[in-house]
Motif scaffolding. Structure first.
Motif, PDB file in Angstrom:
ATOM      1  N   SER A 141      -4.783   6.158  -6.249  1.00 48.35           N
ATOM      2  CA  SER A 141      -4.344   5.004  -7.053  1.00 48.35           C
ATOM      3  C   SER A 141      -5.454   3.960  -7.148  1.00 48.35           C
ATOM      4  O   SER A 141      -5.637   3.331  -8.194  1.00 48.35           O
ATOM      5  CB  SER A 141      -3.088   4.381  -6.432  1.00 48.35           C
ATOM      6  N   ALA A 142      -6.182   3.769  -6.048  1.00 50.38           N
ATOM      7  CA  ALA A 142      -7.297   2.814  -6.063  1.00 50.38           C
ATOM      8  C   ALA A 142      -8.382   3.266  -7.040  1.00 50.38           C
ATOM      9  O   ALA A 142      -8.972   2.453  -7.759  1.00 50.38           O
ATOM     10  CB  ALA A 142      -7.876   2.656  -4.656  1.00 50.38           C
TER      11      ALA A 142
ATOM     12  N   LYS B 255       0.830  -1.209   0.000  1.00 52.32           N
ATOM     13  CA  LYS B 255       0.000   0.000   0.000  1.00 52.32           C
ATOM     14  C   LYS B 255       0.865   1.261   0.000  1.00 52.32           C
ATOM     15  O   LYS B 255       0.517   2.255  -0.642  1.00 52.32           O
ATOM     16  CB  LYS B 255      -0.941  -0.009   1.202  1.00 52.32           C
TER      17      LYS B 255
ATOM     18  N   PHE C 257      -1.930  -3.856  -7.360  1.00 49.81           N
ATOM     19  CA  PHE C 257      -3.298  -4.122  -6.899  1.00 49.81           C
ATOM     20  C   PHE C 257      -3.653  -5.599  -7.087  1.00 49.81           C
ATOM     21  O   PHE C 257      -4.328  -6.197  -6.245  1.00 49.81           O
ATOM     22  CB  PHE C 257      -4.303  -3.224  -7.630  1.00 49.81           C
TER      23      PHE C 257
ATOM     24  N   GLN D 288     -14.789   2.014  -3.961  1.00 51.85           N
ATOM     25  CA  GLN D 288     -15.988   1.555  -4.665  1.00 51.85           C
ATOM     26  C   GLN D 288     -17.253   1.921  -3.900  1.00 51.85           C
ATOM     27  O   GLN D 288     -18.259   2.334  -4.488  1.00 51.85           O
ATOM     28  CB  GLN D 288     -15.923   0.035  -4.878  1.00 51.85           C
TER      29      GLN D 288
ATOM     30  N   CYS E 165      -8.441  -6.552  -0.334  1.00 49.98           N
ATOM     31  CA  CYS E 165      -9.073  -5.685  -1.330  1.00 49.98           C
ATOM     32  C   CYS E 165      -9.652  -4.438  -0.666  1.00 49.98           C
ATOM     33  O   CYS E 165     -10.536  -3.777  -1.216  1.00 49.98           O
ATOM     34  CB  CYS E 165     -10.186  -6.443  -2.060  1.00 49.98           C
TER      35      CYS E 165
ATOM     36  N   GLN F 240      -5.365   6.124  -2.122  1.00 53.15           N
ATOM     37  CA  GLN F 240      -6.780   6.134  -2.504  1.00 53.15           C
ATOM     38  C   GLN F 240      -6.953   6.642  -3.939  1.00 53.15           C
ATOM     39  O   GLN F 240      -7.794   6.127  -4.682  1.00 53.15           O
ATOM     40  CB  GLN F 240      -7.574   6.999  -1.520  1.00 53.15           C
TER      41      GLN F 240
ATOM     42  N   SER G  51     -10.153  -0.770 -14.576  1.00 48.38           N
ATOM     43  CA  SER G  51     -10.738  -2.111 -14.545  1.00 48.38           C
ATOM     44  C   SER G  51     -12.140  -2.118 -15.134  1.00 48.38           C
ATOM     45  O   SER G  51     -12.621  -3.159 -15.573  1.00 48.38           O
ATOM     46  CB  SER G  51     -10.795  -2.637 -13.107  1.00 48.38           C
TER      47      SER G  51
ATOM     48  N   PHE H 182      -7.207   2.433 -10.502  1.00 45.84           N
ATOM     49  CA  PHE H 182      -7.348   0.992 -10.737  1.00 45.84           C
ATOM     50  C   PHE H 182      -8.797   0.633 -11.058  1.00 45.84           C
ATOM     51  O   PHE H 182      -9.069  -0.131 -11.989  1.00 45.84           O
ATOM     52  CB  PHE H 182      -6.865   0.219  -9.512  1.00 45.84           C
ATOM     53  N   ILE H 183      -9.740   1.193 -10.299  1.00 41.74           N
ATOM     54  CA  ILE H 183     -11.168   0.913 -10.517  1.00 41.74           C
ATOM     55  C   ILE H 183     -11.597   1.399 -11.898  1.00 41.74           C
ATOM     56  O   ILE H 183     -12.282   0.692 -12.639  1.00 41.74           O
ATOM     57  CB  ILE H 183     -12.023   1.573  -9.408  1.00 41.74           C
TER      58      ILE H 183
ATOM     59  N   VAL I 181      -9.562  -0.880  -2.556  1.00 40.87           N
ATOM     60  CA  VAL I 181     -10.482  -0.809  -3.690  1.00 40.87           C
ATOM     61  C   VAL I 181     -11.927  -0.781  -3.204  1.00 40.87           C
ATOM     62  O   VAL I 181     -12.752   0.016  -3.689  1.00 40.87           O
ATOM     63  CB  VAL I 181     -10.253  -2.017  -4.639  1.00 40.87           C
ATOM     64  N   GLU I 182     -12.259  -1.621  -2.218  1.00 35.17           N
ATOM     65  CA  GLU I 182     -13.633  -1.683  -1.705  1.00 35.17           C
ATOM     66  C   GLU I 182     -14.050  -0.354  -1.089  1.00 35.17           C
ATOM     67  O   GLU I 182     -15.184   0.097  -1.254  1.00 35.17           O
ATOM     68  CB  GLU I 182     -13.756  -2.810  -0.675  1.00 35.17           C
TER      69      GLU I 182
END
Length: 705
Positions: free
Chosen positions: A544-545, A493, A509, A525, A518, A542, A552, A548-549, A521-522
């Motif tokens: 970066s998350a 992280k 990730f 989301q 996870c 965050q 994806s 990624f989302i 990401v959760e």
């Protein structure tokens, strides 16, 4: 040909039941185009990049039409090069082409079809043949024919990436007589250049990393095998699992795991997945199916070892113990995998195996591990060659070897200077274990082309106690694994919050997914779903998350509107990796020259796929447009629509755009300069470009309209 190619052996012939090719063959996604340029990126990274690119209109090709002239082409195609990553289906494609010809289903205009593999040709390196003698050597039925000039002939050369011949197109002698003997190397270069049997057609398959061995001027058309699309994945599993209830369960499970779903673009991975899930549904009904790559490959290893036990050792299918012979084989294969992965070596000969104390005769006859994971092939009258069934299997076994070595002797193979923790005066056993994983993360991040990406996923996945339990008796479970896992997760992280490229970020990730964390990401989301996402207080990790989302979920990302997250230059900087995969709506976002510099670098990127960009109503001014124009001049730029309405652009800024389009006239199709002051000279140049058939520009807006 019909007898040779009518069956498909997934794994290897001696290990499994042959399946009729026409029964299991699933059409592959093949596209025309590409430069044939070399790519040294890890192939799974290439697959993942392709999976997150928005769908683009491309010319699709069916395998039986590989030599047919596409629309707009008038010159006949002599040589086709087909690229694709390992396991994507290139060899099966050539097999299907050959079988359809042999069964008179397609290409009946071809008189002779001669499929070769570079593995076979490598073994003739020291021998001399004429082209006719080489054909006679492999296809004895043609021995009465000494001239092929009057026939329609197709040569298939499969696996250029495995070629061990020099293929020196500049220094090799030029041969034109099909009956003159020379080295196989000279035969091939003369044939490919068109000096030898110019009437023949050639089909060469290769992985992208080896494409540049053939000069571009010798290739008439480049095609690419993209593997399975989502519907094709489902078709494959429906053919593999005739039971409808089972096939639905498998398809649903694959869709639920992002990493498995992406990997299933590769047909060989579909086979590995089907092998594991079929065994689990038959013998361990009710048990949770593997969700990560590491779990899938551990089960694959267990299944193959179990096959050996039942078939050769008289053991029970549920026997959890690893026999001494199986353990020794896995250790030897793991050491081979690790050592050769570092050297980039993927093909092995008997001499290589002897160095690792691998008993070739016993292995090829008795070991289930060998016959499904480590394949053996023999050319006509030739020595054997060996290779892992897929690069990912070599990477998994290499990661397992690093773990076994550390578990047995506390030696960290990833250190530049390998010492045991007993020899270190500063480290405890727990510290050494934590460092073991952190060192692997650092080493993978140092690799610019991602060659350790998948290795790292397996490596970290093997740190989990649940996965160590699955390998009980082979890998010693550490009591401290939980604390080590927490330290590793935090280390990942921290790295995720740093300044990483999109590819490295995505891999980290996926690594978190392999260690069942996870949370980052959760968290994002949930904020997105509830509409409560506030970017003002977000940490680097965050942000970066969020990247990624977004990457994806690119299939749902037809239009990326920056204002939805934040109308600021800071947000654009944080979300820069997303710019390459969707329609960019960046209007009214308080952007300036700095943003133009960032966008220009994206347009010039070797992986550029940004086609639509809306920058309307930002104060870019002439200097910003100048920076953007630098990106438009790049041959790598593929932008088709550019909207610059209300950006305070004058004649000076428009002159930069005109200059860029004159250099790259086939680039933009739509340009919006309304509510600016472009000046008469620039408008005249752009409207003239609209009328010019060499330009692609067909829609132009200027003035206050």
């Amino acid at each position: 040909m019909k007898n040779k190619f009518q069956h498909l052996f997934e794994g290897i012939a001696k290990a499994g039941k042959p399946t009729p090719l026409n029964q299991i063959y699933t059409e592959l996604y093949i596209t025309e185009g590409g430069t044939g340029a070399v790519s040294d990126e890890h192939e799974v990274r290439q697959i993942e990049t392709a999976s997150r690119k928005a769908a683009r209109p491309e010319t699709m090709i069916r395998q039986e039409d590989i030599f047919k002239l596409p629309p707009g082409r008038h010159e006949p195609i002599r040589t086709v090069m087909t690229m694709g990553v390992a396991g994507i289906g290139k060899t099966v494609l050539t097999q299907k082409f050959t079988l359809d010809w042999a069964e008179d289903k397609a290409n009946q205009n071809i008189h002779f079809l001669f499929p070769f593999t570079f593995r076979e040709l490598n073994l003739l390196k020291e021998k001399k043949f004429s082209l006719v003698e080489l054909v006679h050597h492999f296809f004895t039925e043609t021995k009465e024919i000494w001239s092929f000039e009057e026939f329609q002939v197709v040569f298939i050369f499969d696996g250029l990436d495995e070629c061990r011949l020099p293929l020196d197109f500049t220094k090799n002698l030029v041969l034109s007589d099909v009956r003159e003997s020379t080295s196989v190397d000279v035969l091939l270069t003369s044939l490919i250049k068109g000096n030898l049997l110019p009437s023949a057609h050639l089909w060469i398959t290769t992985r992208p990393a080896a494409a540049n061995q053939i000069p571009p001027e010798c290739v008439g058309m480049v095609t690419e095998v993209r593997g399975f699309t989502d519907p094709q994945k489902e078709e494959y599993f429906r053919k593999k699992f005739r039971n409808e209830k089972q096939s639905k369960k498998v398809i649903s499970h694959i869709k639920s795991s992002q990493s498995l779903h992406i990997m299933c673009r590769i047909p060989v991975f579909c086979w590995i997945t089907a092998t594991v899930l079929e065994d689990m549904m038959e013998t361990r009904e009710g048990e949770e199916l593997p969700n990560t790559l590491t779990e899938m490959y551990i089960h694959f290893l267990v299944v193959q070892t179990k096959v050996k036990k039942i078939k050769y050792d008289g053991g029970a299918a549920t026997d959890p113990h690893w026999s001494p012979e199986s353990r020794k084989m896995i250790e030897s294969l793991g050491k081979l995998a690790f050592d050769q992965l570092e050297k980039g070596k993927l093909i092995f000969y008997e001499s290589d195996l002897v160095k690792y104390d691998i008993d070739i005769s016993a292995a090829s006859v008795r070991s289930g591990v060998f016959t499904q994971i480590f394949k053996e092939e023999r050319g006509l009258y030739q020595d054997k060659v060996f290779f892992f069934v897929h690069l990912s299997v070599q990477e998994f076994l290499a990661a397992l070897h690093a773990h076994l070595t550390f578990s047995d002797s506390q030696v960290n193979l990833l250190e530049e200077q390998q010492t045991t923790f007993h020899e270190s005066k500063t480290r405890t056993s727990k510290d050494a274990e934590i460092h073991f994983y952190q060192r692997a993360i650092e080493k993978a991040l140092q690799s610019s082309n991602g060659h350790l990406d998948l290795f790292l996923r397996f490596f970290l996945g093997l740190s989990l106690g649940t996965n160590q339990t699955l390998l009980q008796g082979l890998l010693t479970q550490k009591e401290s694994w939980q604390q080590t896992n927490q330290e590793t997760v935090q280390y990942l992280k921290d790295k995720i919050g740093g300044n990483l490229t999109a590819d490295k970020l995505i891999n980290l990730f996926h690594c978190l997914g392999e260690v069942n964390d996870c949370s980052l990401v959760e968290e994002i989301q949930q904020s997105l779903s509830s509409g409560s996402l506030s970017t003002d207080q977000m940490s680097p990790a965050q942000w970066s998350a969020l990247v990624f989302i977004l990457l994806s979920s690119v299939k749902d990302l037809d239009v990326f509107d920056l204002k939805k997250y934040s109308n600021s230059e800071k947000a654009l900087l944080k979300l820069l990796p997303v710019l390459d995969v969707a329609f960019m709506l960046l209007s009214v976002c308080n952007l300036s020259e700095q943003s133009c510099e960032l966008l220009s670098s994206v347009l010039k990127s070797s992986s550029a796929s940004l086609r639509d960009l809306d920058l309307s109503n930002n104060d870019l001014q002439d200097e910003g447009v100048k920076l953007l124009s630098d990106g438009l001049k790049s041959t790598k730029c593929v932008l088709k629509t550019l909207r610059l309405s209300g950006c305070l652009i004058t004649e000076e800024g428009c002159a930069f755009l005109v200059s860029a389009l004159k250099l790259n006239p086939t680039l933009l199709e739509e340009l919006d300069l309304s509510y600016n002051h472009p000046g008469e000279e620039s408008v005249e140049a752009l409207t003239a470009g609209q009328r010019n058939p060499d330009w692609s520009l067909n829609k132009l807006w200027y003035g206050e309209t």
